[in-house]
Enzyme design. Structure first.
Site, short mmCIF file in Angstrom:
data_model
loop_
_atom_site.label_atom_id
_atom_site.label_comp_id
_atom_site.label_asym_id
_atom_site.label_seq_id
_atom_site.Cartn_x
_atom_site.Cartn_y
_atom_site.Cartn_z
CE1 TYR A 60 -9.47 -2.95 0.49
CE2 TYR A 60 -8.93 -0.88 -0.58
CZ TYR A 60 -8.55 -1.99 0.14
OH TYR A 60 -7.23 -2.14 0.54
NE ARG A 79 -6.45 -12.23 5.35
CZ ARG A 79 -7.15 -11.11 5.33
NH1 ARG A 79 -6.95 -10.21 4.34
NH2 ARG A 79 -8.04 -10.83 6.25
CG HIS A 129 -5.30 -6.34 -0.34
ND1 HIS A 129 -6.53 -6.48 0.28
CD2 HIS A 129 -5.30 -7.22 -1.38
CE1 HIS A 129 -7.24 -7.39 -0.38
NE2 HIS A 129 -6.51 -7.86 -1.39
NE ARG A 138 -2.60 -5.52 7.25
CZ ARG A 138 -3.75 -6.04 6.83
NH1 ARG A 138 -4.35 -7.01 7.53
NH2 ARG A 138 -4.32 -5.62 5.73
CG ASN A 162 -3.80 -2.22 6.99
OD1 ASN A 162 -3.61 -1.91 5.82
ND2 ASN A 162 -4.90 -2.80 7.40
CE LYS A 184 -4.01 -2.11 2.31
NZ LYS A 184 -4.95 -2.02 3.45
CB THR A 237 -7.71 -5.37 9.73
OG1 THR A 237 -8.21 -6.54 9.06
CG2 THR A 237 -7.98 -4.14 8.89
CG PHE A 273 -13.38 2.89 6.98
CD1 PHE A 273 -12.88 2.08 5.96
CD2 PHE A 273 -14.09 2.28 8.00
CE1 PHE A 273 -13.08 0.71 5.95
CE2 PHE A 273 -14.30 0.91 8.01
CZ PHE A 273 -13.79 0.12 6.98
CD GLU A 284 -8.61 -9.66 -3.59
OE1 GLU A 284 -7.42 -9.86 -3.25
OE2 GLU A 284 -9.51 -9.38 -2.77
N1 UDP Z 1 -9.95 -0.38 6.89
C1 UDP Z 1 -10.06 0.86 7.51
N2 UDP Z 1 -10.76 0.95 8.68
C2 UDP Z 1 -11.35 -0.13 9.26
C3 UDP Z 1 -11.25 -1.39 8.62
C4 UDP Z 1 -10.53 -1.48 7.44
O1 UDP Z 1 -9.51 1.85 7.01
O2 UDP Z 1 -11.97 0.01 10.33
C5 UDP Z 1 -9.16 -0.49 5.64
C6 UDP Z 1 -7.79 -1.11 5.90
O3 UDP Z 1 -6.83 -0.49 5.06
C7 UDP Z 1 -8.02 -2.55 5.51
C8 UDP Z 1 -8.96 -2.38 4.31
O4 UDP Z 1 -9.83 -1.33 4.71
O5 UDP Z 1 -6.82 -3.22 5.21
C9 UDP Z 1 -9.76 -3.59 3.94
O6 UDP Z 1 -10.51 -4.02 5.05
P1 UDP Z 1 -10.68 -5.56 5.39
O7 UDP Z 1 -11.73 -5.67 6.46
O8 UDP Z 1 -10.91 -6.32 4.13
O9 UDP Z 1 -9.28 -5.93 6.06
P2 UDP Z 1 -7.99 -6.73 5.51
O10 UDP Z 1 -8.52 -7.88 4.69
O11 UDP Z 1 -7.17 -5.76 4.70
O12 UDP Z 1 -7.27 -7.18 6.74
MG MG Z 2 -9.88 -7.87 3.13
#
Ligand code: UDP
Ligand code: MG
Length: 153
Positions: free
Chosen positions: A49, A85, A115, A102, A112, A9, A91, A57, A126
């Site tokens: 997304y 993962r 992705h 992370r 974070n 990112k 996250t 957000f 994806e």
């Molecule tokens: N995100 C955010 N605020 C939140 C949750 C998620 O800004 O409360 C952003 C963050 O960059 C995250 C992305 O949205 O990585 C995608 O969210 P997801 O729940 O899919 O988490 P990930 O799979 O990236 O762990």
């Molecule tokens: Mg995700």
């Protein structure tokens, strides 16, 4: 063998963590089968997304993801979706396990650094979203002789 999609990112690009993050996947024994830099646009991010479109957000997340070009990777390995993962951590980076990407490199729930696809099915979608067929490569990685046992390869 399974493949997954990784995005390094904008915060990681800005903070100089591209090499560090790619290095972690290489050290783990994963095979890079696609890699490029590109700017993300609104349409691509809205699709990527879409599960977050009703979140407060959503717009700021898209602004963040458009703020610099990102690095996109496709990596291959046995059960690689789950492995990547685990390497990423949860996250909310400030609560992510120490030792995870992370957990070691970030403090934010938004910024974070990385992705990664969360399921095999999402990984397939994806990879198609971000790579053309001729941008993904099949080749033998000699290291596999030592990364996997015979019955795992
Ligand atoms: N995100 C955010 N605020 C939140 C949750 C998620 O800004 O409360 C952003 C963050 O960059 C995250 C992305 O949205 O990585 C995608 O969210 P997801 O729940 O899919 O988490 P990930 O799979 O990236 O762990
Ligand atoms: Mg995700």
């Amino acid at each position: 063998m399974e493949r997954t999609l990784i995005i390094i990112k904008p915060d990681a690009v800005q903070r100089g963590f591209v090499g560090e993050i790619i290095g972690r996947f290489e050290r783990k024994g994963l095979k890079i089968v696609g890699l490029k830099m590109l700017p993300l646009n609104d349409a691509l991010l809205s699709e990527h997304y879409s599960h977050l479109k009703d979140k407060p957000f959503f717009d700021s997340l898209k602004r963040f993801m458009k703020s610099t070009p990102v690095i996109i990777l496709c990596v291959e390995g046995v059960e690689v979706v789950d492995t990547v993962r685990l390497l990423c951590g949860i996250t909310k980076a400030r609560s992510a396990d120490v030792g995870s990407i992370r957990g070691d490199l970030a403090m934010s729930q938004s910024c974070n650094v990385i992705h990664a696809s969360d399921t095999v099915e999402n990984a397939k979608n994806e990879i198609q979203r971000f790579f053309e067929k001729d941008e993904l490569f099949d080749y033998d990685k000699t290291e596999y002789l030592h990364v996997y046992a015979e019955d795992e390869r």
